[in-house]
Design a protein around this motif. Structure first.
Motif, PDB file in Angstrom:
ATOM      1  N   THR A  49      10.119  23.254  30.884  1.00 24.17           N
ATOM      2  CA  THR A  49       8.869  23.139  30.138  1.00 24.17           C
ATOM      3  C   THR A  49       7.773  23.867  30.909  1.00 24.17           C
ATOM      4  O   THR A  49       7.670  23.750  32.128  1.00 24.17           O
ATOM      5  CB  THR A  49       8.441  21.668  29.936  1.00 24.17           C
ATOM      6  OG1 THR A  49       8.299  21.027  31.208  1.00 24.17           O
ATOM      7  CG2 THR A  49       9.468  20.916  29.102  1.00 24.17           C
ATOM      8  N   ARG A  53       2.312  23.189  28.761  1.00 26.94           N
ATOM      9  CA  ARG A  53       2.877  22.412  27.642  1.00 26.94           C
ATOM     10  C   ARG A  53       3.218  20.989  28.102  1.00 26.94           C
ATOM     11  O   ARG A  53       3.007  20.026  27.371  1.00 26.94           O
ATOM     12  CB  ARG A  53       4.129  23.085  27.084  1.00 26.94           C
ATOM     13  CG  ARG A  53       3.982  24.548  26.659  1.00 26.94           C
ATOM     14  CD  ARG A  53       3.119  24.735  25.429  1.00 26.94           C
ATOM     15  NE  ARG A  53       1.707  24.704  25.727  1.00 26.94           N
ATOM     16  CZ  ARG A  53       1.018  25.730  26.269  1.00 26.94           C
ATOM     17  NH1 ARG A  53       1.629  26.847  26.589  1.00 26.94           N
ATOM     18  NH2 ARG A  53      -0.279  25.629  26.484  1.00 26.94           N
ATOM     19  N   ASN A 357      13.457  31.660  24.720  1.00 26.33           N
ATOM     20  CA  ASN A 357      12.072  31.223  24.553  1.00 26.33           C
ATOM     21  C   ASN A 357      11.653  30.167  25.569  1.00 26.33           C
ATOM     22  O   ASN A 357      10.471  29.967  25.806  1.00 26.33           O
ATOM     23  CB  ASN A 357      11.866  30.612  23.164  1.00 26.33           C
ATOM     24  CG  ASN A 357      11.827  31.624  22.062  1.00 26.33           C
ATOM     25  OD1 ASN A 357      12.595  32.592  22.078  1.00 26.33           O
ATOM     26  ND2 ASN A 357      10.975  31.419  21.072  1.00 26.33           N
ATOM     27  N   SER A 359      11.719  26.948  25.163  1.00 22.95           N
ATOM     28  CA  SER A 359      10.798  26.100  24.406  1.00 22.95           C
ATOM     29  C   SER A 359      11.482  24.972  23.641  1.00 22.95           C
ATOM     30  O   SER A 359      10.829  24.284  22.860  1.00 22.95           O
ATOM     31  CB  SER A 359      10.013  26.960  23.392  1.00 22.95           C
ATOM     32  OG  SER A 359      10.895  27.551  22.445  1.00 22.95           O
ATOM     33  N   VAL A 362      10.129  21.275  24.218  1.00 19.82           N
ATOM     34  CA  VAL A 362       8.721  21.261  23.817  1.00 19.82           C
ATOM     35  C   VAL A 362       8.607  21.309  22.307  1.00 19.82           C
ATOM     36  O   VAL A 362       7.833  20.559  21.689  1.00 19.82           O
ATOM     37  CB  VAL A 362       7.981  22.448  24.469  1.00 19.82           C
ATOM     38  CG1 VAL A 362       6.625  22.659  23.818  1.00 19.82           C
ATOM     39  CG2 VAL A 362       7.806  22.208  25.963  1.00 19.82           C
ATOM     40  N   LYS A 363       9.395  22.191  21.678  1.00 19.20           N
ATOM     41  CA  LYS A 363       9.371  22.319  20.218  1.00 19.20           C
ATOM     42  C   LYS A 363       9.687  20.985  19.556  1.00 19.20           C
ATOM     43  O   LYS A 363       9.007  20.561  18.613  1.00 19.20           O
ATOM     44  CB  LYS A 363      10.389  23.379  19.788  1.00 19.20           C
ATOM     45  CG  LYS A 363      10.645  23.475  18.302  1.00 19.20           C
ATOM     46  CD  LYS A 363      12.000  24.114  18.036  1.00 19.20           C
ATOM     47  CE  LYS A 363      13.130  23.191  18.477  1.00 19.20           C
ATOM     48  NZ  LYS A 363      14.473  23.786  18.261  1.00 19.20           N
ATOM     49  N   GLN A 366       6.821  18.486  20.104  1.00 25.37           N
ATOM     50  CA  GLN A 366       5.657  18.897  19.324  1.00 25.37           C
ATOM     51  C   GLN A 366       5.853  18.614  17.835  1.00 25.37           C
ATOM     52  O   GLN A 366       4.894  18.290  17.127  1.00 25.37           O
ATOM     53  CB  GLN A 366       5.370  20.385  19.544  1.00 25.37           C
ATOM     54  CG  GLN A 366       4.741  20.691  20.886  1.00 25.37           C
ATOM     55  CD  GLN A 366       4.372  22.155  21.039  1.00 25.37           C
ATOM     56  OE1 GLN A 366       4.815  23.010  20.260  1.00 25.37           O
ATOM     57  NE2 GLN A 366       3.561  22.460  22.029  1.00 25.37           N
ATOM     58  N   LEU A 399       8.553  30.881  16.297  1.00 28.10           N
ATOM     59  CA  LEU A 399       9.415  30.717  17.473  1.00 28.10           C
ATOM     60  C   LEU A 399      10.757  31.395  17.282  1.00 28.10           C
ATOM     61  O   LEU A 399      11.295  32.008  18.215  1.00 28.10           O
ATOM     62  CB  LEU A 399       9.606  29.229  17.768  1.00 28.10           C
ATOM     63  CG  LEU A 399       8.405  28.476  18.338  1.00 28.10           C
ATOM     64  CD1 LEU A 399       8.715  26.992  18.452  1.00 28.10           C
ATOM     65  CD2 LEU A 399       7.992  29.037  19.703  1.00 28.10           C
ATOM     66  N   GLY A 438       4.020  32.603  22.598  1.00 28.84           N
ATOM     67  CA  GLY A 438       4.956  31.536  22.311  1.00 28.84           C
ATOM     68  C   GLY A 438       6.042  31.362  23.338  1.00 28.84           C
ATOM     69  O   GLY A 438       6.885  30.473  23.188  1.00 28.84           O
ATOM     70  N   GLY A 441       6.799  27.954  24.360  1.00 24.19           N
ATOM     71  CA  GLY A 441       6.248  27.137  23.278  1.00 24.19           C
ATOM     72  C   GLY A 441       4.770  27.410  23.066  1.00 24.19           C
ATOM     73  O   GLY A 441       4.053  27.836  23.960  1.00 24.19           O
ATOM     74  N   HIS A 442       4.324  27.193  21.829  1.00 16.46           N
ATOM     75  CA  HIS A 442       2.909  27.360  21.520  1.00 16.46           C
ATOM     76  C   HIS A 442       2.083  26.230  22.128  1.00 16.46           C
ATOM     77  O   HIS A 442       2.579  25.132  22.350  1.00 16.46           O
ATOM     78  CB  HIS A 442       2.703  27.352  19.998  1.00 16.46           C
ATOM     79  CG  HIS A 442       3.295  28.543  19.315  1.00 16.46           C
ATOM     80  ND1 HIS A 442       4.434  28.477  18.531  1.00 16.46           N
ATOM     81  CD2 HIS A 442       2.918  29.850  19.292  1.00 16.46           C
ATOM     82  CE1 HIS A 442       4.725  29.660  18.067  1.00 16.46           C
ATOM     83  NE2 HIS A 442       3.827  30.516  18.504  1.00 16.46           N
TER      84      HIS A 442
END
Length: 448
Positions: A49, A53, A357, A359, A362-363, A366, A399, A438, A441-442
């Motif tokens: 991570t 984030r 990514n 992510s 986190v994705k 989120q 993403l 991204g 993650g955003h």
């Protein structure tokens, strides 16, 4: 939501995050249906991570600040030295770039356990509960502004005119959704699919959405870092804060440490992107779990590492016990809709993003956060579902597109690594993010 009932299909990171969000929103009954009968904390996959984030998720109340993790600060991109040049005195290869890398690494099971420990008391976990089908109750209301027709009502439920107006002018919502397991069928106000890339719930929400094979695989493995003592130089050539990316024509291996399941222990974790093995048969989304690879298949991985990686990193990969080695084909998926009636999908059930990514976890969290925000602000189930759908469907598409871009740049259409140095690597990296970000993650945006 207050006083309602929610079923969450899937009890991993996404499922745990959604269950916690539903409970905090006031659901009286939250049931998590997890098909695995075993201990999920034993899953040894590593993940990362981004520092920012992680901090956002702590401020939003999804994680504790003291969640066990390993700190990473730099990502060293390396490749084999040219013929006659060698791979350096420690066998670690030629350095292409020392990239700043502000990330935490996690053990999947440790992060999952941290989410479980924050779970409100009213959440009920049922292990070994395999969901075979889901659907909407006849006569239920559809989300405002949805766009997916979703599952249709059965003939015995026809004739409903939908929600009727209450004396105060608001709509009285009707309907719900059902879940079928070996134990029979149960009805809930909402069913959330957090059941991964082979999601049963996604099949009901948008049956046309299927994971698409990216054309390559990732071998994966992990083990206690005490085994590094068997390598020339032991652990000394690899400082603990470094993430390593060893590149070769047609792939790369990403290596980093993660916390062990037991506090105070550390594990080696690696992800090896490679061409599709000739023996792999893809009849649908699949993976080959740890302990299922044959000795000849593991030998193929060993030959690949020894042929293409600098000697130290090849030795690190081949130290991995067979029972700790597995293979995952790489897939893409961005569901065109995340809700239908009283069904909702999140995590990998809605969006499968390539690991480049960094992510995935986190994705998933989120997604649960967006669901919770929508629940705080919406005045109806329909408004909640519509707001979540709008917010996360678009984010998921972005993403997935970034993952495809990174996959092409780093694997399927990678540069000639022998000609790369720090200026070339920096320009190459930034080119991948033209038009958007991204990586990792955003930003969460609202964390109130």
């Amino acid at each position: 939501m207050r006083g309602g009932s929610v079923a969450v299909v899937g009890g991993s990171i996404a499922g745990s995050a959604f269950a916690g969000a539903a409970a905090r929103l006031g659901a009286e009954r939250v049931v998590v249906l997890e098909r695995s009968p075993g201990h999920l904390e034993d899953r040894g996959v590593g993940l990362c991570t981004h520092n920012d984030r992680f901090d956002e998720l702590v401020r939003a109340g999804h994680l504790d600040a003291d969640t066990r993790r390993h700190r990473l600060t730099v990502r060293r991109w390396v490749a084999r030295g040219a013929a006659g040049e060698g791979d350096g005195p420690d066998g670690c290869g030629r350095l292409l770039w020392a990239q700043p890398f502000p990330f935490h690494s996690h053990h999947w099971g440790v992060l999952w356990q941290a989410l479980r420990e924050r779970m409100p008391e009213q959440v009920e976990f049922r292990l070994g509960a395999t969901v075979t089908a889901v659907g909407n109750e006849p006569g239920g209301d559809e989300p405002d502004g949805g766009g997916s027709e979703g599952p249709q009502a059965e003939p015995d439920g026809g004739g409903s005119e939908g929600p009727q107006a209450e004396p105060d002018g608001t709509r009285a919502e009707t309907g719900g959704a059902w879940v079928e397991t070996d134990g029979g069928r149960e009805t809930y106000d909402l069913v959330i699919g957090a059941d991964g890339y082979r999601s049963v719930v996604r099949e009901a929400v948008c049956p046309q959405a299927e994971p698409e094979y990216a054309g390559y695989v990732c071998w994966r493995g992990s083990y206690d870092d005490a085994l590094l003592a068997e390598l020339p130089g032991g652990a000394a050539p690899w400082p603990e804060e470094q993430c390593i990316t060893a590149c070769y024509p047609g792939g790369q291996v990403v290596i980093y440490r993660i916390p062990g399941v037991a506090p105070g222990r550390t594990q080696v974790n690696w992800v090896f992107y490679a061409p599709t093995p000739a023996w792999l048969r893809l009849d649908g989304p699949t993976s080959i779990p740890a302990g299922s690879l044959t000795d000849p298949q593991v030998d193929e991985l060993r030959r690949l590492a020894e042929r293409y990686l600098p000697p130290y990193w090849a030795g690190l990969v081949t130290l991995t016990p067979r029972e700790r080695t597995f293979l995952q084909p790489v897939y893409d998926l961005a569901a065109p809709a995340r809700t239908a009636g009283r069904l909702l999908i999140g995590g990998d059930a809605a969006t499968v993003v390539r690991p480049h990514n960094t992510s995935g976890a986190v994705k998933a969290i989120q997604d649960a956060h967006a669901f919770e925000l929508a629940g705080r602000e919406a005045g109806s189930w329909a408004a909640l579902l519509a707001a979540y759908d709008r917010e996360r469907t678009a984010a998921g598409r972005e993403l997935v597109e970034l993952g495809r871009t990174l996959g092409r740049a780093q694997v399927t259409a990678a540069p000639d690594w022998s000609g790369m140095d720090e200026p070339a690597m920096t320009a190459w990296w930034h080119h991948q993010f033209t038009g958007g970000g991204g990586f990792g993650g955003h930003a969460l945006g609202r964390t109130d």
